[in-house]
Design a protein around this motif. Sequence first.
Motif, mmCIF file in Angstrom:
data_model
loop_
_atom_site.group_PDB
_atom_site.id
_atom_site.type_symbol
_atom_site.label_atom_id
_atom_site.label_comp_id
_atom_site.label_asym_id
_atom_site.label_seq_id
_atom_site.Cartn_x
_atom_site.Cartn_y
_atom_site.Cartn_z
ATOM 1 N N LEU A 14 0.811 -1.215 0.000
ATOM 2 C CA LEU A 14 0.000 0.000 0.000
ATOM 3 C C LEU A 14 0.847 1.268 0.000
ATOM 4 C CD1 LEU A 14 -2.988 0.803 0.034
ATOM 5 C CD2 LEU A 14 -2.858 0.863 2.537
ATOM 6 N N ILE A 15 1.886 1.311 0.812
ATOM 7 C CA ILE A 15 2.659 2.559 0.952
ATOM 8 C C ILE A 15 4.119 2.422 0.520
ATOM 9 C CG2 ILE A 15 1.150 3.312 2.825
ATOM 10 C CD1 ILE A 15 3.463 2.777 4.769
ATOM 11 N N GLY A 16 4.518 1.250 0.077
ATOM 12 C CA GLY A 16 5.895 1.050 -0.352
ATOM 13 C C GLY A 16 6.730 0.361 0.711
ATOM 14 N N ARG A 17 7.761 -0.329 0.251
ATOM 15 C CA ARG A 17 8.570 -1.176 1.122
ATOM 16 C C ARG A 17 9.283 -0.391 2.213
ATOM 17 N NH1 ARG A 17 12.739 -5.271 -1.698
ATOM 18 N NH2 ARG A 17 10.755 -5.763 -2.713
ATOM 19 N N ALA A 18 9.972 0.683 1.849
ATOM 20 C CA ALA A 18 10.797 1.399 2.822
ATOM 21 C C ALA A 18 9.953 2.060 3.914
ATOM 22 C CB ALA A 18 11.651 2.448 2.113
ATOM 23 N N ARG A 19 8.860 2.701 3.520
ATOM 24 C CA ARG A 19 8.005 3.349 4.521
ATOM 25 C C ARG A 19 7.356 2.306 5.438
ATOM 26 N NH1 ARG A 19 6.707 7.105 0.151
ATOM 27 N NH2 ARG A 19 7.436 9.187 0.722
ATOM 28 N N ALA A 20 6.945 1.195 4.857
ATOM 29 C CA ALA A 20 6.341 0.141 5.665
ATOM 30 C C ALA A 20 7.346 -0.431 6.660
ATOM 31 C CB ALA A 20 5.812 -0.980 4.765
ATOM 32 N N LYS A 21 8.577 -0.640 6.212
ATOM 33 C CA LYS A 21 9.607 -1.150 7.120
ATOM 34 C C LYS A 21 9.833 -0.191 8.279
ATOM 35 C CE LYS A 21 12.295 -4.054 3.966
ATOM 36 N NZ LYS A 21 13.587 -4.204 3.248
ATOM 37 N N GLU A 22 9.874 1.095 7.993
ATOM 38 C CA GLU A 22 10.081 2.068 9.061
ATOM 39 C C GLU A 22 8.965 1.989 10.107
ATOM 40 O OE1 GLU A 22 10.475 6.899 9.804
ATOM 41 O OE2 GLU A 22 10.373 6.113 7.762
ATOM 42 N N LEU A 23 7.723 1.948 9.647
ATOM 43 C CA LEU A 23 6.602 1.911 10.588
ATOM 44 C C LEU A 23 6.574 0.608 11.383
ATOM 45 C CD1 LEU A 23 3.685 3.541 8.547
ATOM 46 C CD2 LEU A 23 5.121 4.576 10.306
ATOM 47 N N ILE A 24 6.889 -0.504 10.729
ATOM 48 C CA ILE A 24 6.865 -1.795 11.422
ATOM 49 C C ILE A 24 8.066 -1.941 12.355
ATOM 50 C CG2 ILE A 24 7.045 -4.300 11.077
ATOM 51 C CD1 ILE A 24 5.320 -3.897 8.525
ATOM 52 N N PHE A 25 9.250 -1.531 11.915
ATOM 53 C CA PHE A 25 10.449 -1.666 12.749
ATOM 54 C C PHE A 25 10.394 -0.781 13.992
ATOM 55 C CE2 PHE A 25 13.392 -2.799 8.889
ATOM 56 C CZ PHE A 25 12.688 -3.986 8.717
ATOM 57 N N THR A 26 9.784 0.395 13.859
ATOM 58 C CA THR A 26 9.706 1.309 15.003
ATOM 59 C C THR A 26 8.458 1.076 15.842
ATOM 60 O OG1 THR A 26 8.527 3.015 13.730
ATOM 61 C CG2 THR A 26 10.949 3.122 13.748
ATOM 62 N N GLY A 27 7.432 0.484 15.247
ATOM 63 C CA GLY A 27 6.155 0.341 15.942
ATOM 64 C C GLY A 27 5.440 1.657 16.116
#
Length: 260
Positions: free
Chosen positions: A152-165
Motif C-alpha cells: 500500500l505505501i511502499g517497502r521502505a516506509r512500511a519497514k520504518e513503521l513496522i520496525f519502530t512500531g
Amino acid sequence: MGYETIKLEREGKVGILSFNRPQALNALNTQMAREILAALEELEQDDEIFAAVLTAEGEKAFCVGADLKERKDMSKQEMKKQRELFVKAFTAVAMFKKPLVAAVNGYALGGGCEFALACDFIVASEKAVFGLPEVGLAIIPGGGGTQLLPRLIGRARAKELIFTGRRIDAREAYRLGLVNYVVLPEELRKKTMEIMAEIVQNGPIALQQAKRAINYGLELDLHTALALEAECYNVCLATEDRDEGLRAFNEKRKPVYKNR
C-alpha cells in the motif's frame, strides 16, 4: 444468527459489520473472531448485499488488536489454536469477494490496523490512529501487516513503521496513501455511506470481478494479468445483469441489477 461481539446491519444493498466490544476497545478475542467469520460468510451468501463496510462501535477505538487479557492464562497449545482462528478471520476479510470498505474511528492498532489494511480502502476520521506495534512485544504483525502495508505505501516506509512500531494519525496516514479520505468523526458514517451508494448502484457481479482482476492481477506479469482481466470480463458478459445494463443504457433509465 445472533451476535454478541459484533453487530451486523443491512442498509439497502450495503452490509455493515461493526466490531462491538467498545468496553474492551474492540480487542479481538476468540468469540469475536468466530463471529467475524460467520458474519462475512452471511454477507457473501446474501445476493441482496452488493458491498460491505467494516467499522466499529464506540468512540475510542476501531480495534486495538488481540485481547491480551484473554491470552494471559492460555497454554501454548490454546494460543496456537486461537492464532489459527485469528488468521482465518484476517484472511476472510482480505479475501471477501465483494467490495469491502473500512470506516475507521479511533485506535486501529496491531490486528485492528491489519483488518483495515485488508479492506479495499479506508475512510478515516480525524481521530483515527494507525500502528503496527507488535515488535515491541517481541513478535511481528501476523494478520497480514508485513504483506499488506508494503503493497500500500511502499517497502521502505512500511519497514520504518513496522520496525519502530510508531503510531501515525489520520493526516499522516492520508499523506502516505494508507487511507483514501479523512473526515470529521461525526461525518464518518455519512461519508462512507455516500461512497457505498456510488459503489452499489453498479452491477454486483462486475464489482466482484473487478476486485478479482485487480487483487490477483497485481501479483502477475502483465501478459498473464491481461488474460485474467479478459477472463473476468467474460464472466460479466454471460450474466443477466450485463443484459439489463445494456437495455437500461439504450432505454435511458437506471438499471435494476439482481446479482445474476
